[in-house]
Design a protein around this motif. Sequence first.
Motif, mmCIF file in Angstrom:
data_model
loop_
_atom_site.group_PDB
_atom_site.id
_atom_site.type_symbol
_atom_site.label_atom_id
_atom_site.label_comp_id
_atom_site.label_asym_id
_atom_site.label_seq_id
_atom_site.Cartn_x
_atom_site.Cartn_y
_atom_site.Cartn_z
ATOM 1 N N GLY A 19 0.825 -1.203 0.000
ATOM 2 C CA GLY A 19 0.000 0.000 0.000
ATOM 3 C C GLY A 19 0.855 1.246 0.000
ATOM 4 N N HIS B 150 1.377 8.441 1.214
ATOM 5 C CA HIS B 150 0.788 8.531 -0.118
ATOM 6 C C HIS B 150 0.708 9.959 -0.649
ATOM 7 C CE1 HIS B 150 -2.677 9.505 2.384
ATOM 8 N NE2 HIS B 150 -3.331 9.898 1.318
ATOM 9 N N ASP C 118 5.593 7.419 -1.478
ATOM 10 C CA ASP C 118 5.092 6.074 -1.763
ATOM 11 C C ASP C 118 5.180 5.722 -3.250
ATOM 12 O OD1 ASP C 118 4.658 5.366 0.821
ATOM 13 O OD2 ASP C 118 2.483 5.655 0.790
ATOM 14 N N TYR D 209 -0.882 2.209 -4.293
ATOM 15 C CA TYR D 209 -1.599 3.494 -4.357
ATOM 16 C C TYR D 209 -1.053 4.339 -5.506
ATOM 17 C CZ TYR D 209 -3.273 8.149 -3.236
ATOM 18 O OH TYR D 209 -3.853 9.394 -3.328
ATOM 19 N N TRP D 210 0.268 4.424 -5.599
ATOM 20 C CA TRP D 210 0.896 5.219 -6.660
ATOM 21 C C TRP D 210 0.473 4.701 -8.034
ATOM 22 C CZ3 TRP D 210 4.190 4.307 -10.716
ATOM 23 C CH2 TRP D 210 4.866 5.382 -11.259
ATOM 24 N N ARG E 164 -8.152 5.822 -0.027
ATOM 25 C CA ARG E 164 -6.795 5.408 -0.382
ATOM 26 C C ARG E 164 -6.756 3.940 -0.793
ATOM 27 N NH1 ARG E 164 -4.718 6.932 4.046
ATOM 28 N NH2 ARG E 164 -4.150 4.966 5.034
ATOM 29 N N ILE F 212 -8.131 3.379 -4.338
ATOM 30 C CA ILE F 212 -7.168 3.754 -5.380
ATOM 31 C C ILE F 212 -6.070 2.698 -5.481
ATOM 32 C CG2 ILE F 212 -5.434 5.476 -6.042
ATOM 33 C CD1 ILE F 212 -7.287 7.606 -4.796
ATOM 34 N N ALA F 213 -5.597 2.206 -4.344
ATOM 35 C CA ALA F 213 -4.572 1.151 -4.359
ATOM 36 C C ALA F 213 -5.092 -0.117 -5.037
ATOM 37 C CB ALA F 213 -4.112 0.850 -2.938
#
Length: 329
Positions: free
Chosen positions: A124, A144, A148, A153-154, A203, A206-207
């Motif tokens: 994550g 994040h 990260d 997530y990125w 978050r 999105i990850a």
Amino acid sequence: MYLLGIDGGQTSTKSCLYDHDNGTCLLASGPPIDHMLTLNGQTKSKQGIQQSLQTLLARTTLMKTVDAAFVSISGVHKEHEDMIKGWIAECLRVDRFVIEGDVKANLAGASAGRNDGVLLIGGGGSIGYYCDGPHEFVAGGYGHILGDEGSAYWIGLQAIKAGIRYDNGLGPQTVLHDRILDRFGETSYWGVKKQVHADKIGRGDIADLATLVEKAANEGDAVAQSVLLQAGTELGELAVSVLTQMRASGIAGMDAVRTVYPTGGVFQSARWVRRSLEQTLRAYDPGVDVRDPSYPPIVGAILLAAESLGRSVHLPVIDRTLAEGEMRA
């Protein structure tokens, strides 16, 4: 003698009870934790730790006191230690606590307690780390918002941005555009923006897009492939930074460390992320050895709990538990 390990992460919270005298090991899982700097994060973390412990304790009636506990918590700070001790004390008595961030247990587990290489987390979040006791070297780990790079997530965020760029005529066509809209039940990226800023897309959501990006890459989408290859490069650069710091330190033996342990779900992308990672590392030093982790972080927590008492863990007991399918990375 009883040892307790707790590994609180953003996917789940694992707890492990190791009976040193009888050679038995039990494992349980609970909900994930969150960053401890907010009240909501503290509430979520308490639930994760206590539910995991309650599940664990329901499986044994023999233990009264734990001799040592090593608690590994992502994003923990010194001011949170008493709070965490109190949560655990509501479930059982512990004579000795060690509470640390997640990197030490990850490294101990990955290296089977040898600490003979650089830990590289790509889950994550992302961070590169090495510790031999008195000396620590770190790259990344800024969370994040500030960092990260290469994390799940990125990857998810880059995918959303790629969809927006295509929508605006600023980037190449990609199947990610429509698939992300479908995932979030929207017809435009203005709707995605609204959900993000209303905290309806979090978050973790999105990850979770990282698996969607992997699927698109395997189907031939050039944008998805580029995102994953860049993730591998970013992660590789974290490890390179740690190795460079170590070699520049002048500390004896640091220049001999050439092992890197990649841990975390992002590295399941062998074709894209893992390959790019290895290319980045070997461009820096062809002698770098990229090894799969020996054990998951929860085992590292048990190893460190034992170390805090000057004891060792009988690893065949751990291996037996792993073979029975009760303990996974």
